[in-house]
Write a protein that holds these residues in place. Structure first.
Motif, mmCIF file in Angstrom:
data_model
loop_
_atom_site.group_PDB
_atom_site.id
_atom_site.type_symbol
_atom_site.label_atom_id
_atom_site.label_comp_id
_atom_site.label_asym_id
_atom_site.label_seq_id
_atom_site.Cartn_x
_atom_site.Cartn_y
_atom_site.Cartn_z
ATOM 1 N N ARG A 176 0.839 -1.191 0.000
ATOM 2 C CA ARG A 176 0.000 0.000 0.000
ATOM 3 C C ARG A 176 0.877 1.246 0.000
ATOM 4 O O ARG A 176 1.860 1.319 0.733
ATOM 5 C CB ARG A 176 -0.895 -0.009 1.242
ATOM 6 C CG ARG A 176 -2.332 0.417 0.970
ATOM 7 C CD ARG A 176 -3.110 0.433 2.272
ATOM 8 N NE ARG A 176 -2.829 1.655 3.005
ATOM 9 C CZ ARG A 176 -3.747 2.557 3.352
ATOM 10 N NH1 ARG A 176 -5.009 2.362 3.010
ATOM 11 N NH2 ARG A 176 -3.427 3.623 4.025
ATOM 12 N N CYS A 177 0.503 2.219 -0.802
ATOM 13 C CA CYS A 177 1.312 3.438 -0.911
ATOM 14 C C CYS A 177 0.375 4.639 -1.032
ATOM 15 O O CYS A 177 0.322 5.316 -2.059
ATOM 16 C CB CYS A 177 2.246 3.347 -2.121
ATOM 17 S SG CYS A 177 3.591 4.537 -2.108
ATOM 18 N N GLU A 178 -0.366 4.894 0.062
ATOM 19 C CA GLU A 178 -1.382 5.946 0.036
ATOM 20 C C GLU A 178 -1.123 7.051 1.057
ATOM 21 O O GLU A 178 -1.241 8.226 0.733
ATOM 22 C CB GLU A 178 -2.761 5.321 0.276
ATOM 23 C CG GLU A 178 -3.167 4.313 -0.804
ATOM 24 C CD GLU A 178 -4.501 3.664 -0.508
ATOM 25 O OE1 GLU A 178 -5.225 4.145 0.402
ATOM 26 O OE2 GLU A 178 -4.835 2.658 -1.170
ATOM 27 N N SER A 179 -0.790 6.697 2.274
ATOM 28 C CA SER A 179 -0.547 7.720 3.295
ATOM 29 C C SER A 179 0.770 8.443 3.009
ATOM 30 O O SER A 179 1.587 7.995 2.200
ATOM 31 C CB SER A 179 -0.506 7.086 4.685
ATOM 32 O OG SER A 179 0.683 6.325 4.845
ATOM 33 N N GLU A 182 3.641 6.177 3.858
ATOM 34 C CA GLU A 182 3.806 5.120 2.861
ATOM 35 C C GLU A 182 4.451 5.652 1.590
ATOM 36 O O GLU A 182 5.337 5.005 1.010
ATOM 37 C CB GLU A 182 2.448 4.494 2.540
ATOM 38 C CG GLU A 182 1.869 3.662 3.670
ATOM 39 C CD GLU A 182 0.399 3.337 3.478
ATOM 40 O OE1 GLU A 182 -0.097 2.451 4.189
ATOM 41 O OE2 GLU A 182 -0.262 3.986 2.631
ATOM 42 N N ARG A 183 4.057 6.825 1.136
ATOM 43 C CA ARG A 183 4.609 7.364 -0.107
ATOM 44 C C ARG A 183 6.103 7.663 0.016
ATOM 45 O O ARG A 183 6.832 7.565 -0.969
ATOM 46 C CB ARG A 183 3.845 8.622 -0.525
ATOM 47 C CG ARG A 183 2.423 8.337 -0.996
ATOM 48 C CD ARG A 183 1.846 9.491 -1.779
ATOM 49 N NE ARG A 183 1.724 10.691 -0.969
ATOM 50 C CZ ARG A 183 0.665 11.000 -0.231
ATOM 51 N NH1 ARG A 183 -0.364 10.154 -0.179
ATOM 52 N NH2 ARG A 183 0.620 12.113 0.459
ATOM 53 N N TYR A 339 5.580 2.786 -8.338
ATOM 54 C CA TYR A 339 4.544 3.165 -7.377
ATOM 55 C C TYR A 339 3.807 4.446 -7.774
ATOM 56 O O TYR A 339 3.036 4.982 -6.975
ATOM 57 C CB TYR A 339 5.147 3.298 -5.976
ATOM 58 C CG TYR A 339 5.235 1.963 -5.270
ATOM 59 C CD1 TYR A 339 4.148 1.450 -4.589
ATOM 60 C CD2 TYR A 339 6.398 1.198 -5.332
ATOM 61 C CE1 TYR A 339 4.204 0.216 -3.960
ATOM 62 C CE2 TYR A 339 6.467 -0.042 -4.704
ATOM 63 C CZ TYR A 339 5.366 -0.528 -4.028
ATOM 64 O OH TYR A 339 5.425 -1.752 -3.413
#
Length: 405
Positions: A176-179, A182-183, A339
């Protein structure tokens, strides 16, 4: 003089990584290149899903497994690892809702024996059950309880593994790469993992490098049994890479990226990223203070010194460090693109690396204080392991299987 030596060392490191480290940064090992597109209708696959307090994600994960467009026989075993949040009940509801109750078996685990990590103990519980079945499946699929599959993944894995003759075929799921956290930190995690375990080298049968990604691992059960089963690596915190090394001794293995299996695990804050890394970073260094010291020196020379000397150093160290920084950014850009993030973030990799360096130090400190390998209430690093109840005997496994049926 010291600045010149440090800048030259950083440049040497990046020239080596880019040219001689299996092209890890290019991201060429992908499941779209796995091959074996023909259907394998006679294949029998059993998925083993270890789960500890995964009630919030287990239904979505199992639904994606039950929805696999697979023409062979496919069953799922959920090993409930002492969950207290209703994971097993949620799994049964999911199976009933998807008309798959006959394809789901729920086993209970009483926790790991001394010397075992929790996940490997649960995986072995499921594998013992599979080995007790009247007919061995062609493949066993070990997969995490917090991932979601696209419908065609299993068919691709089975056909690709068959075509390659692989005893282990593994996919690095797309995290997951949303917050905000995370990014900034998830792409770096993938970058570092591939740097440590270059996929191209792992996939070369003649290269000694070995590894795997624990989210999705399709393997030949007879090969694992010949290797001694998961008992051979029972204390490994980095269990997937330990399993990769174990299986490569039995035959070819394959590891690649995928965009068709997604992690459901969220890391909304920096503290969540920290916990993920701290759990096993010191284990990666074999719990060695000397390797820790070497890692800190290496991270400083490769990631921290180049931007500092490029901004504040004097010639010729300044120019040498600038070249290192540019090479570092160029190597990182394909992962950012994978990503869907701006390539300008690559120039901030030294700052991210500084955080990962601190995570590694914290991992060592937690290990030395007896709190290493923490996962959902368990401290699993070797110094912290405690005795636990034994595994069930084969007779008990068979009795439990009959109850489940």
């Amino acid at each position: 003089m010291l600045a010149i030596v440090i800048s030259a060392l950083g440049l040497f490191v990046w020239l080596y990584l880019i040219a001689l480290r299996g092209g890890f940064w290019r991201l060429t090992e992908h499941d779209r290149n796995l091959g074996g597109h023909a259907a394998v209708p006679a294949t029998h696959v059993v998925a083993i899903v270890p789960a500890r307090n995964e009630a919030d994600v287990i239904e979505k994960s199992l639904t994606s497994l039950f929805a696999q467009q697979f023409h062979g026989r496919f069953e799922v075993i959920l090993v409930d690892d002492e969950s207290d949040d209703g994971t097993a009940e949620a799994a049964r509801r999911c199976a009933a809702a998807n008309g798959a109750s006959s394809r789901l078996t729920v086993l209970s685990s009483r926790g790991p024996d001394a010397g075992w990590t929790g996940k490997l103990a649960a995986m072995q519980r499921g594998f013992d059950y599979v080995r007790s079945l009247p007919i061995d499946p062609d493949f066993v699929l070990f997969c995490d309880a917090d991932i979601e599959f696209s419908p065609h993944v299993l068919a691709r894995l089975a056909s690709g593994a068959t075509a390659r003759g692989a005893v282990l075929t593994s996919l690095m799921v797309k995290l997951r790469c949303e917050s905000l956290a995370e990014r900034w930190f998830v792409p770096a995690f993938i970058f570092y993992f591939q740097k440590l375990y270059p996929f191209r080298n792992i996939n070369d049968p003649d290269h000694p490098a070995a590894g795997a990604a624990g989210g999705v691992m399709l393997l030949r059960p007879e090969a694992l049994a010949t290797a001694g089963g998961l008992r051979a690596i029972r204390g490994a915190l980095i269990d997937d890479c330990a399993l990769g090394a174990l299986m490569k001794a039995q035959g070819p293995i394959w590891l690649g990226l995928t965009e068709d299996v997604h992690s459901l695990r969220a890391y909304p804050r920096l503290a969540d990223i920290s916990r993920m890394v701290v759990r096993s970073a010191y284990a990666q260094l074999s719990y060695s203070p000397w390797r820790l010291a070497g890692a800190l020196v290496g991270m400083a020379a490769a990631y921290l010194a180049p931007p500092y000397l490029a901004l504040f150093g004097e010639s010729p160290a300044r120019e040498t460090a600038l070249v290192s920084w540019l090479l570092m950014a160029q190597a990182y850009m394909p992962t950012l693109r994978f990503y869907g993030l701006s390539r300008w973030r690559a120039f901030a990799l030294p700052g991210v690396a500084a955080c990962y360096t601190w995570f590694t130090v914290e991992s060592a400190w937690r290990h030395l204080s007896g709190r290493g390998g923490e996962w959902k209430g368990r401290y699993q690093a070797p110094r912290a392991q405690k005795s636990a109840q034994r595994f069930e005997t084969p007779g008990e496994i068979e009795a439990n299987r009959q109850i489940e049926v």
